[in-house]
Design a protein around this motif. Structure first.
Motif, PDB file in Angstrom:
ATOM      1  N   VAL A 141       0.858  -1.171   0.000  1.00 27.51           N
ATOM      2  CA  VAL A 141       0.000   0.000   0.000  1.00 27.51           C
ATOM      3  C   VAL A 141       0.897   1.224   0.000  1.00 27.51           C
ATOM      4  O   VAL A 141       1.797   1.337   0.836  1.00 27.51           O
ATOM      5  CB  VAL A 141      -0.888   0.035   1.261  1.00 27.51           C
ATOM      6  CG1 VAL A 141      -1.905   1.170   1.157  1.00 27.51           C
ATOM      7  CG2 VAL A 141      -1.595  -1.289   1.478  1.00 27.51           C
ATOM      8  N   VAL A 198       3.082  -4.321   3.374  1.00 27.00           N
ATOM      9  CA  VAL A 198       4.097  -3.280   3.337  1.00 27.00           C
ATOM     10  C   VAL A 198       3.384  -1.960   3.095  1.00 27.00           C
ATOM     11  O   VAL A 198       2.665  -1.817   2.113  1.00 27.00           O
ATOM     12  CB  VAL A 198       5.113  -3.545   2.207  1.00 27.00           C
ATOM     13  CG1 VAL A 198       6.166  -2.452   2.169  1.00 27.00           C
ATOM     14  CG2 VAL A 198       5.765  -4.914   2.390  1.00 27.00           C
ATOM     15  N   GLY A 199       3.558  -1.013   4.017  1.00 24.52           N
ATOM     16  CA  GLY A 199       2.822   0.236   3.898  1.00 24.52           C
ATOM     17  C   GLY A 199       3.740   1.440   3.860  1.00 24.52           C
ATOM     18  O   GLY A 199       4.595   1.608   4.726  1.00 24.52           O
ATOM     19  N   GLY A 200       3.571   2.274   2.818  1.00 22.88           N
ATOM     20  CA  GLY A 200       4.250   3.567   2.793  1.00 22.88           C
ATOM     21  C   GLY A 200       5.760   3.503   2.728  1.00 22.88           C
ATOM     22  O   GLY A 200       6.446   4.360   3.276  1.00 22.88           O
ATOM     23  N   ILE A 201       6.288   2.510   2.039  1.00 25.21           N
ATOM     24  CA  ILE A 201       7.748   2.332   2.024  1.00 25.21           C
ATOM     25  C   ILE A 201       8.242   2.200   0.595  1.00 25.21           C
ATOM     26  O   ILE A 201       7.622   1.542  -0.224  1.00 25.21           O
ATOM     27  CB  ILE A 201       8.124   1.083   2.837  1.00 25.21           C
ATOM     28  CG1 ILE A 201       7.925   1.390   4.311  1.00 25.21           C
ATOM     29  CG2 ILE A 201       9.565   0.675   2.570  1.00 25.21           C
ATOM     30  CD1 ILE A 201       8.193   0.247   5.209  1.00 25.21           C
ATOM     31  N   LEU A 228       4.055  -7.101   9.098  1.00 27.57           N
ATOM     32  CA  LEU A 228       3.816  -5.709   8.730  1.00 27.57           C
ATOM     33  C   LEU A 228       5.141  -4.957   8.701  1.00 27.57           C
ATOM     34  O   LEU A 228       5.950  -5.080   9.615  1.00 27.57           O
ATOM     35  CB  LEU A 228       2.895  -5.043   9.756  1.00 27.57           C
ATOM     36  CG  LEU A 228       2.791  -3.509   9.653  1.00 27.57           C
ATOM     37  CD1 LEU A 228       1.988  -3.113   8.416  1.00 27.57           C
ATOM     38  CD2 LEU A 228       2.171  -2.909  10.907  1.00 27.57           C
ATOM     39  N   ILE A 229       5.339  -4.187   7.641  1.00 24.36           N
ATOM     40  CA  ILE A 229       6.497  -3.302   7.577  1.00 24.36           C
ATOM     41  C   ILE A 229       5.992  -1.924   7.190  1.00 24.36           C
ATOM     42  O   ILE A 229       5.345  -1.763   6.144  1.00 24.36           O
ATOM     43  CB  ILE A 229       7.526  -3.783   6.536  1.00 24.36           C
ATOM     44  CG1 ILE A 229       7.932  -5.228   6.820  1.00 24.36           C
ATOM     45  CG2 ILE A 229       8.765  -2.887   6.538  1.00 24.36           C
ATOM     46  CD1 ILE A 229       8.787  -5.849   5.723  1.00 24.36           C
ATOM     47  N   CYS A 230       6.240  -0.918   8.025  1.00 24.23           N
ATOM     48  CA  CYS A 230       5.894   0.449   7.650  1.00 24.23           C
ATOM     49  C   CYS A 230       6.809   1.416   8.386  1.00 24.23           C
ATOM     50  O   CYS A 230       7.620   1.011   9.217  1.00 24.23           O
ATOM     51  CB  CYS A 230       4.418   0.744   7.937  1.00 24.23           C
ATOM     52  SG  CYS A 230       4.003   0.888   9.669  1.00 24.23           S
ATOM     53  N   LYS A 231       6.690   2.682   8.050  1.00 26.72           N
ATOM     54  CA  LYS A 231       7.531   3.682   8.700  1.00 26.72           C
ATOM     55  C   LYS A 231       6.960   4.063  10.060  1.00 26.72           C
ATOM     56  O   LYS A 231       5.744   4.145  10.210  1.00 26.72           O
ATOM     57  CB  LYS A 231       7.608   4.933   7.831  1.00 26.72           C
ATOM     58  CG  LYS A 231       8.453   4.755   6.601  1.00 26.72           C
ATOM     59  CD  LYS A 231       8.543   6.074   5.855  1.00 26.72           C
ATOM     60  CE  LYS A 231       9.168   5.856   4.479  1.00 26.72           C
ATOM     61  NZ  LYS A 231       8.960   6.991   3.595  1.00 26.72           N
ATOM     62  N   ASN A 285       4.513   6.724  10.010  1.00 23.93           N
ATOM     63  CA  ASN A 285       3.210   6.406   9.412  1.00 23.93           C
ATOM     64  C   ASN A 285       2.360   5.493  10.282  1.00 23.93           C
ATOM     65  O   ASN A 285       1.431   4.853   9.795  1.00 23.93           O
ATOM     66  CB  ASN A 285       3.405   5.723   8.049  1.00 23.93           C
ATOM     67  CG  ASN A 285       3.832   6.702   6.985  1.00 23.93           C
ATOM     68  OD1 ASN A 285       3.751   7.912   7.188  1.00 23.93           O
ATOM     69  ND2 ASN A 285       4.297   6.186   5.871  1.00 23.93           N
ATOM     70  N   TYR A 312      -4.036   0.743   6.270  1.00 23.01           N
ATOM     71  CA  TYR A 312      -3.490  -0.450   5.621  1.00 23.01           C
ATOM     72  C   TYR A 312      -4.402  -1.648   5.909  1.00 23.01           C
ATOM     73  O   TYR A 312      -4.682  -2.464   5.031  1.00 23.01           O
ATOM     74  CB  TYR A 312      -2.071  -0.758   6.115  1.00 23.01           C
ATOM     75  CG  TYR A 312      -1.075   0.364   5.954  1.00 23.01           C
ATOM     76  CD1 TYR A 312      -1.179   1.291   4.916  1.00 23.01           C
ATOM     77  CD2 TYR A 312      -0.012   0.504   6.842  1.00 23.01           C
ATOM     78  CE1 TYR A 312      -0.266   2.315   4.784  1.00 23.01           C
ATOM     79  CE2 TYR A 312       0.915   1.525   6.715  1.00 23.01           C
ATOM     80  CZ  TYR A 312       0.785   2.436   5.689  1.00 23.01           C
ATOM     81  OH  TYR A 312       1.696   3.446   5.557  1.00 23.01           O
TER      82      TYR A 312
END
Lengths: 360, 360
Positions: free
Chosen positions: A301, A318-321, B334-337, B340, B347
């Motif tokens: 995403v 995977v979000g925002g990466i 889950l991988i995100c900043k 975020n 997500y």
């Protein structure tokens, strides 16, 4: 199909750049890096079955991988899988198969190819190989397939061809250059006389054996002494003895760079050595956001340019990466930046230092 | 221990901000977010056992979580676990436990606390609760524990206290302010009269019931009609009926913001509502590079400021990456900043839209 034509697939490589998918006990050639449904070795094998008789295809690999090759290529006769007792680079490997074939067929004409490269246009690959085989059948010639460079890669060897072809699409080689510096590579790719060295060679067995005799007399002598053992129950003991005493050197350095009668066929069959996760990313289908995903059950995403490989059923969100390499296997997960792919070896080294040997 | 003292732990919350560790069927209070060896509910329970008799501790939760509470608190008498048939916010929950206790003990004096907050200094927590209980035992008073603000958080309610204490460390409340805007919050934290609302309340049961009678007459009436059913085999049917007709409103809005005799004890026992992965990061031990890791078998190389949670044995190798949230569970990753973290809900919403309901 011409029964004098043979193919040998070299499948002995190891490598940690595709960690954690590739492991010391299960390296890249035995993996389906691009999630195509076939491993790289299986694809390499399938590429030859269209124009080389099934019984004439051989695989040379490290002894510890023989079982894997048997599992992955069940149609290949088991005696066509040759296990090397130690790693002695490409010259010894090619001498071994050449001597074995020499005992079987004095007219043997051979394509040698790595097992771990990618070819997207199999038809073109077949055409180029057949062109080479027809040329070497008629001539004493050492032919390489040279890839039209896509960029100024400093990781490949380059082949400079002469301007004038001896036959349509077949050029004498002027010079081999090992991995050039960036400035030199930049010059090379402006000049269409330069090609990448794909490591795919074509020659008659008799011609390469003569070249060994001339350029590598010690190695040749070792193999000649073992002649009686090849293709017999004593082959294993014979090869063990030879490899113990045999020099470790590449075929490029041992013969190709020195021999006369070296030719190159400029080829364009969608080749990649698939050396790193970035090259996997380049060779995979990418979505609109530039993400390349090999594996199911992933959801990206608001993310761009990622290389995702997952050989597990686990959901991967995977979000925002942007621009990450994410590799998920049943027992290990790697996350790093695409720009740091060369550091994967260092990470794995660090893992080794901290007691993570079981993941190598 | 004073047998008139009771504690009720509110454990009905749901929440997707800790996804994929928290799920609809297994929310945050039942998880060990910080890898301490205890779930948040277990920690909340343990905090009370030092000064509240074991049989006087109650847990109110959603009906579907009763089994989880029983599993996690095997020493708690099963009849002390109250399942709500629907979510009706904190006022109904507090009315329910107050009416039940009223039937048992006319002198009941009660601490109400959320189940999903973090308290690092349990001794100080105990001291502050006992101070409140002693005060409410002697006075008609509605006491809250107010947290000294660590920053201008706009996600919390603020309590403004009067300047002069009525007893050492106990101040009348001047005003409650729900989540302020950033400018207001910035002003608040410069003034030591402002405290965060922790949602921890102390009062005598008789006093809060009188307040319900006065400020929430309809709700009070509903519960009074059910009086006969509480603490009997008919309690479930009674509560079902009440909740069907009962308003959904917070105790803050229903009573605390309106009542007289509201007091605050400024408290500093290492409180966090542990609302997001960032607050988990803040409350975990961090290595020199600022990485917080809850879980084993992780290796962070050349990485800074990451929040890693892994409830799996899988090796997790993170190389050259800063400020990521990485959460690994047996079935989802889950991988995100970190920046975020508020998008995690989005997500998860996206996941729902793409058919990933089984991961919610």
């Amino acid at each position: 199909m011409n029964s004098n034509n043979y193919a040998v697939i070299m499948a002995g490589g190891i490598g940690s750049r595709f960690w954690p998918v590739s492991r010391a006990g299960y390296p890249k050639q035995f993996l389906d890096i691009l999630n195509t449904g076939k491993t790289l070795l299986q694809s390499a094998y399938d590429r030859f079955t269209g124009f080389i008789p099934g019984n004439n295809i051989y695989v040379v690999t490290a002894e510890e991988y023989v079982t894997i090759v048997r599992e992955q290529l069940p149609l290949l006769p088991p005696e066509n899988i040759i296990g090397e007792p130690s790693r002695k680079n490409t010259a010894a490997c090619i001498a071994l198969i050449a001597f074995k074939l020499r005992k079987m067929n004095g007219k043997a004409n051979l394509v040698v190819a790595p097992s771990d490269h990618l070819v997207s246009n199999e038809q073109q690959f077949q055409k180029d190989c057949i062109k080479g085989l027809e040329f070497t059948a008629e001539n004493k010639a050492f032919v390489t397939l040279g890839i039209k460079p896509a960029n100024a890669n400093t990781g490949y060897g380059y082949i400079q061809r002469e301007a004038v072809a001896v036959e349509k699409g077949i050029y004498p080689v002027k010079r081999f250059t090992e991995k050039p510096d960036a400035a030199t590579a930049a010059l090379f790719i402006k000049d269409n006389a330069y090609l990448w060295n794909s490591g795919i060679f074509i020659w008659k067995v008799i011609d390469i054996l003569n070249a060994f005799c001339f350029y590598m007399p010690d190695m040749h002598e070792l193999f000649v002494c073992g002649m009686g053992g090849f293709n017999t129950p004593f082959e294993k003991a014979t090869v063990n003895h030879i490899y113990e005493h045999c020099e470790s050197v590449s075929i490029d350095y041992a013969i190709m760079e020195k021999a006369n009668d070296v030719y190159v066929i400029p080829a364009d069959f969608g080749w990649s050595d698939l050396g790193t996760w970035n090259s996997a990313w380049e060779n995979l289908h990418r979505d609109k956001a530039g993400n390349a995903v090999a594996g199911d059950n992933t959801l990206l995403v608001d993310s761009r340019g990622c290389m995702v490989h997952s050989s597990e059923k686990k959901l991967l969100l995977v979000g925002g990466i942007d621009d990450l390499i994410i590799v998920n296997t049943p027992d290990a997960l790697l996350i790093c930046k695409k720009e740091n792919e060369q550091h994967i070896k260092l990470y794995v080294e660090k893992l080794k230092q901290t007691g993570g040997d079981s993941y190598l």
